[in-house]
Design a protein around this motif. Structure first.
Motif, short mmCIF file in Angstrom:
data_model
loop_
_atom_site.label_atom_id
_atom_site.label_comp_id
_atom_site.label_asym_id
_atom_site.label_seq_id
_atom_site.Cartn_x
_atom_site.Cartn_y
_atom_site.Cartn_z
N TYR A 30 0.86 -1.18 0.00
CA TYR A 30 0.00 0.00 0.00
C TYR A 30 0.90 1.24 0.00
O TYR A 30 1.81 1.35 0.82
N PRO A 47 -4.31 6.53 2.91
CA PRO A 47 -5.61 6.36 2.25
C PRO A 47 -5.74 5.03 1.50
O PRO A 47 -6.80 4.40 1.54
N ASP A 48 -4.66 4.58 0.86
CA ASP A 48 -4.68 3.28 0.18
C ASP A 48 -4.90 2.16 1.19
O ASP A 48 -5.66 1.22 0.95
N ARG A 98 -8.52 2.03 2.34
CA ARG A 98 -9.39 1.38 1.35
C ARG A 98 -9.20 -0.13 1.37
O ARG A 98 -10.18 -0.90 1.22
N ARG A 143 -11.11 -1.46 4.35
CA ARG A 143 -12.54 -1.43 4.04
C ARG A 143 -12.96 -2.58 3.12
O ARG A 143 -14.06 -3.12 3.23
N ASP A 144 -12.07 -2.97 2.21
CA ASP A 144 -12.38 -4.08 1.30
C ASP A 144 -12.50 -5.40 2.03
O ASP A 144 -13.19 -6.32 1.57
N LYS A 198 -7.79 10.77 3.84
CA LYS A 198 -8.00 9.63 4.74
C LYS A 198 -9.49 9.48 5.07
O LYS A 198 -10.02 8.36 5.10
N ALA A 200 -11.41 8.13 2.23
CA ALA A 200 -11.15 6.69 2.06
C ALA A 200 -11.92 5.84 3.06
O ALA A 200 -12.07 4.63 2.85
N GLY A 201 -12.38 6.47 4.17
CA GLY A 201 -13.19 5.71 5.13
C GLY A 201 -12.80 5.84 6.59
O GLY A 201 -13.33 5.10 7.43
#
Length: 301
Positions: free
Chosen positions: A125, A129-130, A133, A136-137, A168, A171-172
């Motif tokens: 990552y 932010p990556d 995500r 979250r996946d 951020k 991104a969640g």
């Protein structure tokens, strides 16, 4: 000190940060601290992740034991330094399997330590932010991120830092905990800038009790946190007087927290350094009481 304040009327939220132990003695200290602070019923307790992911296994073991043996809600730190996406995803899944539902997502510090340049792993990552995500996946986690009232040391300026915080959130991320600070004016101005940028998640002030002023000042320098002259004067001449130093440290931290309460803030995150007494004393001054003691008082009324 504000001796006239009715601390029992304050409705505060508290949380604590611990780091995984490196030795049997440090493990004893950690769990004694957890046992001491647990009755205060924090909203959650976070467990850190070393530079370059160096404490990955110890962090997981500490979090798993918190779930097994206590009623506390752990927030496990997770970084994306020196690891592939697959390796990080395995950690996320292991946390979920252990019962963790709250992750503190951080880019992380390079394994080289102070002065080392961060380089994203070729197969990992690239940024926080990556990472968010990716979390979250995998699952519906509560995700906390870091915030820097005086900007991250690697950021060009505060506005760039706030822009990253916004990414951020997009991104969640669900809340942010700040780097520790000692000047409440700096923190309040930061929150105003964050809100002006359209960021509406909770921004929880991070507070650190000063166990050792010289060590704290060095840590602050590395973290980009300023140390006011007035704070240095509070601890002047106490290098060889740990008892008085502890009393002063409790008063200073409680004074800072009370001032934040006066400014409308109600949640506090304490960097415990795996030591309970100072944090417990500060929480007591803020009106926090063990749940059992509160129930006994109510029963006796």
């Amino acid at each position: 000190m504000r001796t006239s304040r009715r601390t029992d009327s304050l409705d505060l939220g508290i949380s604590f940060e611990f780091f995984p132990p490196k030795s049997e003695k440090m493990e004893e200290t950690l769990w004694a601290s957890i046992e001491r602070l647990a009755p205060l019923k924090p909203n959650f307790v976070s467990v850190t992740y070393g530079a370059g992911g160096s404490t990955r296994e110890r962090t997981h073991n500490t979090v798993a034991r918190l779930i097994r043996e206590t009623g506390l809600q752990p927030a496990a730190h997770l970084t994306c330094v020196d690891a592939t996406r697959a390796e990080v995803d395995d950690v996320i899944r292991a946390y979920r399997a252990a019962g963790v539902r709250h992750i503190v997502a951080l880019r992380g510090d390079p394994a080289g330590g102070v002065g080392a340049r961060y380089e994203p792993h070729a197969g990992g990552y690239a940024s926080t932010p990556d990472l968010i995500r990716g979390i979250r996946d995998i699952g519906d986690f509560d995700i906390t991120v870091s915030a820097y009232p005086e900007r991250h040391p690697e950021s060009p300026d505060l506005l760039a830092d706030i822009a990253l915080l916004k990414r951020k959130v997009e991104a969640g991320a669900t809340r942010a905990i700040t780097q520790f600070f000692f000047d409440n004016d700096v923190f309040e101005r930061y929150v105003e800038k964050v809100r002006a940028a359209g960021i509406d998640i909770p921004i929880i002030p991070g507070l650190v009790p000063v166990h050792n002023f010289a060590q704290t000042a060095q840590f602050a320098k590395r973290a980009g946190a300023s140390v006011p002259d007035w704070l240095a004067r509070r601890f002047e001449g106490l290098e060889d007087d740990p008892h008085t130093r502890q009393l002063v440290a409790a008063a200073v931290a409680a004074e800072q927290a009370f001032d934040l309460v006066d400014r409308g803030f109600r949640d506090f995150h304490f960097y415990t350094m795996n030591r309970a007494d100072l944090v417990y004393a500060i929480c007591h001054l803020l009106g926090q009481r063990p749940q059992k003691a509160a129930a006994e008082v109510e029963a006796a009324a």
